[in-house]
Design an enzyme around this catalytic site. Sequence first.
Site, mmCIF file in Angstrom:
data_model
loop_
_atom_site.group_PDB
_atom_site.id
_atom_site.type_symbol
_atom_site.label_atom_id
_atom_site.label_comp_id
_atom_site.label_asym_id
_atom_site.label_seq_id
_atom_site.Cartn_x
_atom_site.Cartn_y
_atom_site.Cartn_z
ATOM 1 N N LYS A 58 17.652 49.973 -14.695
ATOM 2 C CA LYS A 58 19.075 49.968 -14.313
ATOM 3 C C LYS A 58 19.729 51.358 -14.344
ATOM 4 C CE LYS A 58 20.341 45.169 -14.890
ATOM 5 N NZ LYS A 58 21.297 44.195 -15.392
ATOM 6 N N GLY A 75 23.366 49.110 -20.990
ATOM 7 C CA GLY A 75 23.991 49.030 -19.671
ATOM 8 C C GLY A 75 24.916 47.828 -19.539
ATOM 9 N N ALA A 76 24.532 46.703 -20.132
ATOM 10 C CA ALA A 76 25.370 45.503 -20.029
ATOM 11 C C ALA A 76 26.679 45.684 -20.797
ATOM 12 C CB ALA A 76 24.610 44.286 -20.554
HETATM 13 P P1 ATR Z 1 20.992 46.477 -21.162
HETATM 14 O O1 ATR Z 1 20.977 47.648 -20.241
HETATM 15 O O2 ATR Z 1 20.637 45.181 -20.500
HETATM 16 O O3 ATR Z 1 22.248 46.371 -21.939
HETATM 17 P P2 ATR Z 1 19.525 47.959 -23.122
HETATM 18 O O4 ATR Z 1 20.063 49.219 -22.563
HETATM 19 O O5 ATR Z 1 18.094 47.895 -23.488
HETATM 20 O O6 ATR Z 1 19.785 46.727 -22.156
HETATM 21 O O7 ATR Z 1 20.439 47.612 -24.371
HETATM 22 C C1 ATR Z 1 20.160 46.547 -25.142
HETATM 23 C C2 ATR Z 1 21.147 46.552 -26.318
HETATM 24 O O8 ATR Z 1 20.748 45.510 -27.181
HETATM 25 C C3 ATR Z 1 21.141 47.820 -27.138
HETATM 26 O O9 ATR Z 1 22.418 48.041 -27.630
HETATM 27 C C4 ATR Z 1 20.173 47.480 -28.260
HETATM 28 O O10 ATR Z 1 20.412 48.148 -29.487
HETATM 29 P P3 ATR Z 1 19.926 49.678 -29.723
HETATM 30 O O11 ATR Z 1 20.932 50.535 -29.045
HETATM 31 O O12 ATR Z 1 19.925 49.840 -31.205
HETATM 32 O O13 ATR Z 1 18.550 49.772 -29.129
HETATM 33 C C5 ATR Z 1 20.454 46.034 -28.459
HETATM 34 N N1 ATR Z 1 19.291 45.337 -29.000
HETATM 35 C C6 ATR Z 1 18.112 45.115 -28.393
HETATM 36 N N2 ATR Z 1 17.279 44.430 -29.218
HETATM 37 C C7 ATR Z 1 17.968 44.239 -30.369
HETATM 38 C C8 ATR Z 1 17.670 43.600 -31.598
HETATM 39 N N3 ATR Z 1 16.478 43.002 -31.824
HETATM 40 N N4 ATR Z 1 18.624 43.585 -32.563
HETATM 41 C C9 ATR Z 1 19.819 44.161 -32.350
HETATM 42 N N5 ATR Z 1 20.151 44.783 -31.222
HETATM 43 C C10 ATR Z 1 19.255 44.823 -30.235
#
Ligand code: ATR
Length: 259
Positions: free
Chosen positions: A69, A130-131
């Site tokens: 993304k 990103g979301a």
């Molecule tokens: P997207 O673009 O779909 O939002 P992303 O950029 O991978 O996906 O972001 C995912 C978010 O979920 C991030 O804020 C991530 O936290 P980090 O910034 O610490 O990586 C969070 N996230 C993903 N897996 C997680 C988990 N198991 N527990 C808590 N937060 C999580």
Amino acid sequence: MKLDATTALNVVIGSPVKHSQSPALHQKLYEELGVNAVMLAVENPDLSSLFQSIRTLNIGLTAVTLPFKTQVLAQCDSLSEEVKALQAANTLIYKNGNIKAYNTDVDGIKASLSKLDLAARSILIVGAGGAARACAYALKDSQASLFWTNRTLEKAQDLAAQWGGQALTLTQVYEQDFDLIINTTPVGMSPAVENTPLPDYPFHPKLIVFDLIYTPSETRLLREAKAAGSQIINGSIMFHVQAVKQIQLWRENNELHDH
Ligand code: ATR
């Protein structure tokens, strides 16, 4: 649907992409709209070759999923206003040799929240990817008070600095009350359905909880919120609207391949 020499090819790109529900949803919408097109899922970790394929095969609409993304931006010829602000895209439209990036997740989030009056409300956004940035953009004119929390707190602080509001640790989140909580993380998504980003949270009837996840349709977060009397919104409206908007952008920009 009848395949013929005028059938348009659209794709969804991601890695992994085999779990994507976009082809099934797009196919259903194409049928409903009478559009002669197919969407296929294409898995290739090499973005440059995917972009080359868009040009070679004249792919009008490319849906973009994780982890591309943000990565796609550098390869695009132009970016829409929201993509510039968000640094994340979920849609590429190819026309006259030009690949332009859009973000229809913003439309999906706005549609999910359209019945709520958010002015002067306090909104907690969980996650900082990103979301979460798409939520920030969707809420930028809402006059709500924003709060940000994330596993990696610095990213929540960055979002608060860019979009306004305050970053909170998870401990602070449990000490404060909100009107709306939005989960933008994948925590609780199938198959790890027993996970929740807010374990043992004190949900209550005045709270609204919106989970962007659509598989399962009721995450543990939503199940627990509902049990405590909170209003819940799942990710299905968002998923549907972001796809409808993708098709609209494509049809506005390209010759229509109708039956
Ligand atoms: P997207 O673009 O779909 O939002 P992303 O950029 O991978 O996906 O972001 C995912 C978010 O979920 C991030 O804020 C991530 O936290 P980090 O910034 O610490 O990586 C969070 N996230 C993903 N897996 C997680 C988990 N198991 N527990 C808590 N937060 C999580």
